[in-house]
Write a protein that holds these residues in place. Sequence first.
Motif, PDB file in Angstrom:
ATOM      1  N   ILE A  16       0.820  -1.210   0.000  1.00 52.28           N
ATOM      2  CA  ILE A  16       0.000   0.000   0.000  1.00 52.28           C
ATOM      3  C   ILE A  16       0.858   1.266   0.000  1.00 52.28           C
ATOM      4  O   ILE A  16       0.596   2.188  -0.784  1.00 52.28           O
ATOM      5  CB  ILE A  16      -0.994  -0.017   1.177  1.00 52.28           C
ATOM      6  CG1 ILE A  16      -2.016  -1.151   0.983  1.00 52.28           C
ATOM      7  CG2 ILE A  16      -1.702   1.329   1.324  1.00 52.28           C
ATOM      8  CD1 ILE A  16      -2.955  -1.352   2.158  1.00 52.28           C
ATOM      9  N   PRO A  17       1.889   1.375   0.852  1.00 50.73           N
ATOM     10  CA  PRO A  17       2.760   2.564   0.772  1.00 50.73           C
ATOM     11  C   PRO A  17       3.432   2.734  -0.586  1.00 50.73           C
ATOM     12  O   PRO A  17       3.522   3.855  -1.104  1.00 50.73           O
ATOM     13  CB  PRO A  17       3.799   2.308   1.875  1.00 50.73           C
ATOM     14  CG  PRO A  17       3.108   1.434   2.847  1.00 50.73           C
ATOM     15  CD  PRO A  17       2.244   0.542   2.016  1.00 50.73           C
ATOM     16  N   MET A  18       3.894   1.628  -1.208  1.00 47.96           N
ATOM     17  CA  MET A  18       4.556   1.722  -2.499  1.00 47.96           C
ATOM     18  C   MET A  18       3.580   2.120  -3.599  1.00 47.96           C
ATOM     19  O   MET A  18       3.888   2.944  -4.470  1.00 47.96           O
ATOM     20  CB  MET A  18       5.225   0.388  -2.848  1.00 47.96           C
ATOM     21  CG  MET A  18       6.511   0.112  -2.074  1.00 47.96           C
ATOM     22  SD  MET A  18       7.816   1.303  -2.467  1.00 47.96           S
ATOM     23  CE  MET A  18       8.052   0.984  -4.207  1.00 47.96           C
ATOM     24  N   MET A  19       2.391   1.536  -3.572  1.00 44.89           N
ATOM     25  CA  MET A  19       1.386   1.896  -4.567  1.00 44.89           C
ATOM     26  C   MET A  19       0.999   3.364  -4.444  1.00 44.89           C
ATOM     27  O   MET A  19       0.884   4.087  -5.448  1.00 44.89           O
ATOM     28  CB  MET A  19       0.137   1.014  -4.422  1.00 44.89           C
ATOM     29  CG  MET A  19      -0.947   1.338  -5.451  1.00 44.89           C
ATOM     30  SD  MET A  19      -2.525   0.554  -5.096  1.00 44.89           S
ATOM     31  CE  MET A  19      -2.136  -1.128  -5.483  1.00 44.89           C
ATOM     32  N   SER A  21       2.792   5.735  -3.364  1.00 44.92           N
ATOM     33  CA  SER A  21       3.913   6.544  -3.844  1.00 44.92           C
ATOM     34  C   SER A  21       3.855   6.725  -5.358  1.00 44.92           C
ATOM     35  O   SER A  21       4.101   7.818  -5.879  1.00 44.92           O
ATOM     36  CB  SER A  21       5.242   5.893  -3.453  1.00 44.92           C
ATOM     37  OG  SER A  21       5.421   5.891  -2.062  1.00 44.92           O
ATOM     38  N   GLU A  22       3.548   5.636  -6.074  1.00 41.44           N
ATOM     39  CA  GLU A  22       3.465   5.744  -7.532  1.00 41.44           C
ATOM     40  C   GLU A  22       2.290   6.624  -7.961  1.00 41.44           C
ATOM     41  O   GLU A  22       2.418   7.449  -8.866  1.00 41.44           O
ATOM     42  CB  GLU A  22       3.347   4.352  -8.154  1.00 41.44           C
ATOM     43  CG  GLU A  22       4.636   3.552  -8.084  1.00 41.44           C
ATOM     44  CD  GLU A  22       4.790   2.580  -9.237  1.00 41.44           C
ATOM     45  OE1 GLU A  22       3.980   2.631 -10.188  1.00 41.44           O
ATOM     46  OE2 GLU A  22       5.729   1.768  -9.198  1.00 41.44           O
ATOM     47  N   ILE A  23       1.141   6.438  -7.314  1.00 42.42           N
ATOM     48  CA  ILE A  23      -0.016   7.273  -7.655  1.00 42.42           C
ATOM     49  C   ILE A  23       0.271   8.725  -7.319  1.00 42.42           C
ATOM     50  O   ILE A  23      -0.114   9.645  -8.065  1.00 42.42           O
ATOM     51  CB  ILE A  23      -1.269   6.764  -6.921  1.00 42.42           C
ATOM     52  CG1 ILE A  23      -1.680   5.394  -7.469  1.00 42.42           C
ATOM     53  CG2 ILE A  23      -2.427   7.764  -7.061  1.00 42.42           C
ATOM     54  CD1 ILE A  23      -2.879   4.793  -6.806  1.00 42.42           C
ATOM     55  N   ILE A 197       2.280   1.342 -14.101  1.00 44.57           N
ATOM     56  CA  ILE A 197       0.821   1.218 -14.193  1.00 44.57           C
ATOM     57  C   ILE A 197       0.131   2.202 -13.254  1.00 44.57           C
ATOM     58  O   ILE A 197      -0.708   3.003 -13.683  1.00 44.57           O
ATOM     59  CB  ILE A 197       0.389  -0.231 -13.854  1.00 44.57           C
ATOM     60  CG1 ILE A 197       0.835  -1.197 -14.944  1.00 44.57           C
ATOM     61  CG2 ILE A 197      -1.133  -0.299 -13.692  1.00 44.57           C
ATOM     62  CD1 ILE A 197       0.551  -2.651 -14.620  1.00 44.57           C
ATOM     63  N   MET A 198       0.485   2.117 -11.963  1.00 45.29           N
ATOM     64  CA  MET A 198      -0.177   2.971 -10.979  1.00 45.29           C
ATOM     65  C   MET A 198       0.191   4.442 -11.177  1.00 45.29           C
ATOM     66  O   MET A 198      -0.624   5.331 -10.931  1.00 45.29           O
ATOM     67  CB  MET A 198       0.172   2.519  -9.565  1.00 45.29           C
ATOM     68  CG  MET A 198      -0.477   1.203  -9.185  1.00 45.29           C
ATOM     69  SD  MET A 198      -2.275   1.305  -9.340  1.00 45.29           S
ATOM     70  CE  MET A 198      -2.691  -0.426  -9.454  1.00 45.29           C
ATOM     71  N   LEU A 199       1.413   4.689 -11.628  1.00 42.70           N
ATOM     72  CA  LEU A 199       1.823   6.061 -11.911  1.00 42.70           C
ATOM     73  C   LEU A 199       0.957   6.651 -13.028  1.00 42.70           C
ATOM     74  O   LEU A 199       0.491   7.792 -12.938  1.00 42.70           O
ATOM     75  CB  LEU A 199       3.295   6.083 -12.303  1.00 42.70           C
ATOM     76  CG  LEU A 199       4.018   7.428 -12.320  1.00 42.70           C
ATOM     77  CD1 LEU A 199       5.512   7.226 -12.084  1.00 42.70           C
ATOM     78  CD2 LEU A 199       3.797   8.153 -13.642  1.00 42.70           C
ATOM     79  N   THR A 200       0.725   5.860 -14.071  1.00 46.04           N
ATOM     80  CA  THR A 200      -0.105   6.320 -15.187  1.00 46.04           C
ATOM     81  C   THR A 200      -1.540   6.544 -14.746  1.00 46.04           C
ATOM     82  O   THR A 200      -2.156   7.569 -15.080  1.00 46.04           O
ATOM     83  CB  THR A 200      -0.061   5.290 -16.334  1.00 46.04           C
ATOM     84  OG1 THR A 200       1.289   5.149 -16.783  1.00 46.04           O
ATOM     85  CG2 THR A 200      -0.928   5.741 -17.499  1.00 46.04           C
ATOM     86  N   LEU A 357      13.645   2.755  -7.007  1.00 43.35           N
ATOM     87  CA  LEU A 357      13.756   4.150  -7.434  1.00 43.35           C
ATOM     88  C   LEU A 357      12.521   4.959  -7.019  1.00 43.35           C
ATOM     89  O   LEU A 357      12.636   6.138  -6.670  1.00 43.35           O
ATOM     90  CB  LEU A 357      13.958   4.218  -8.946  1.00 43.35           C
ATOM     91  CG  LEU A 357      15.319   3.700  -9.444  1.00 43.35           C
ATOM     92  CD1 LEU A 357      15.351   3.633 -10.962  1.00 43.35           C
ATOM     93  CD2 LEU A 357      16.455   4.579  -8.924  1.00 43.35           C
ATOM     94  N   VAL A 358      11.346   4.321  -7.054  1.00 44.83           N
ATOM     95  CA  VAL A 358      10.133   4.997  -6.578  1.00 44.83           C
ATOM     96  C   VAL A 358      10.266   5.332  -5.095  1.00 44.83           C
ATOM     97  O   VAL A 358       9.939   6.447  -4.656  1.00 44.83           O
ATOM     98  CB  VAL A 358       8.884   4.111  -6.814  1.00 44.83           C
ATOM     99  CG1 VAL A 358       7.665   4.688  -6.082  1.00 44.83           C
ATOM    100  CG2 VAL A 358       8.578   4.008  -8.295  1.00 44.83           C
ATOM    101  N   ALA A 359      10.751   4.362  -4.315  1.00 39.75           N
ATOM    102  CA  ALA A 359      10.909   4.579  -2.878  1.00 39.75           C
ATOM    103  C   ALA A 359      11.918   5.682  -2.584  1.00 39.75           C
ATOM    104  O   ALA A 359      11.698   6.529  -1.700  1.00 39.75           O
ATOM    105  CB  ALA A 359      11.339   3.272  -2.199  1.00 39.75           C
ATOM    106  N   VAL A 360      13.002   5.702  -3.325  1.00 39.53           N
ATOM    107  CA  VAL A 360      14.030   6.728  -3.112  1.00 39.53           C
ATOM    108  C   VAL A 360      13.488   8.108  -3.475  1.00 39.53           C
ATOM    109  O   VAL A 360      13.696   9.081  -2.735  1.00 39.53           O
ATOM    110  CB  VAL A 360      15.291   6.408  -3.944  1.00 39.53           C
ATOM    111  CG1 VAL A 360      16.271   7.584  -3.909  1.00 39.53           C
ATOM    112  CG2 VAL A 360      15.973   5.153  -3.420  1.00 39.53           C
TER     113      VAL A 360
END
Length: 410
Positions: A16-19, A21-23, A197-200, A357-360
Amino acid sequence: AAFVIMYLLFIVILGIPMMSSEILIGRRSLKNPADAFSTIAIQSLRSPRWFLAGMLQILTGLLILTYHSVISGWLLHYTFLSAKGDFKNMTSQSASQTYHLLQSNTVNMAFWDTLFIIAIVTTISLGIRRGVEKVMIAALLTLIILILTLNIYAFETSSFYNGLSYLFQPDFSKLTPHSILIALGQAFFSLGIGTGIMLTYGTYVTKDTPIIKSCAIISFSDCIITLLIGMTIFPLVFANNLSPDLGYGLIFQTLPLAFGHMFSGRFFGTLFFIMLEFTAFISAIALLMPSVLYLREAFGWSRTRAAAFAGLVVWIISLFLVGSLTLGNNIKILDRSFFEFIDFLVSAILLPIGGLLVAVLTGWIMFRKDTSDELAVNPREMAFRSWRFAIRFLAPIAITFILLHLTGVV
């Protein structure tokens, strides 16, 4: 069951935290993955070369789709076989023969692979409202109906409770460090983290939508669907005295054998493969969307042209993968066939690096105020502190372990 519990735990702690972050990156930048990373980096007074992280995610999604489309083609072929009644009175020998015959037929695999890619490109070309949104809603509703129908059928089998026990009665003594790391990797992979995907999709999320709450709903919905599918598959497996840990063999050899000997097996077998095809189709659309968005924004192309070009790239590479299973099965890269190498490259290297890289970026590069504003959470609240701790420390450590383990370092 112990694996499922670990998987659910990792979904809550890290998925959930990673998702989110992308959104967060997608909604704040309103750009394709490549430009989104560079935009956030520039806003944070860092190098615009962060666009390479976004390009990595776009490449990862495309490469996943190259072998995803091949396997989805197998599902289409098996749906057709089931509908014809070819599974009736099937023996273990004929089940194995059918599977290996498919993998030795280049033209047949290429045909179903091409058909699947054309369907994806056509759907995306119709646009978000007329194409993607309507098809996705229809596919999800149909998928849920199919799952529930098959669940009712599985409930009637003599081994329904054996299947439930296998899924929900844990034996933690069977957990190993390897299986825990696989559960961790599955939590990332199933949510599409590191693929853009989630970023888009984040670019379409309105400002008044709570990101963390939405990610929790998405994650648990995904888990529920997955468990419901498990409640369909495993009772059938145990009812027919089959092994539950055969991977591809379970879907393409063992279950057709089971459907061939059960009451109304032709009907329910066809429903089963249609169900799997719908899940594959929904995932494929999501995987192609980041590259389509990039091509539209980078080159000003129409949606149809961008979807056709991205689909063409996926199709060409997928044909090489098909060929590697038949014509070029003696050609090895790192002792792997081309098909196996692409799978290894994506799952063991590109996905973990993309997630890292998303986390960083969101945990260490973005300003604290920017992330709290985008998440609409007070930086002093426990929810934000927990999210930030997970992104800054837990996620990088976990992803590094996944990377080292899958590449064979540890």
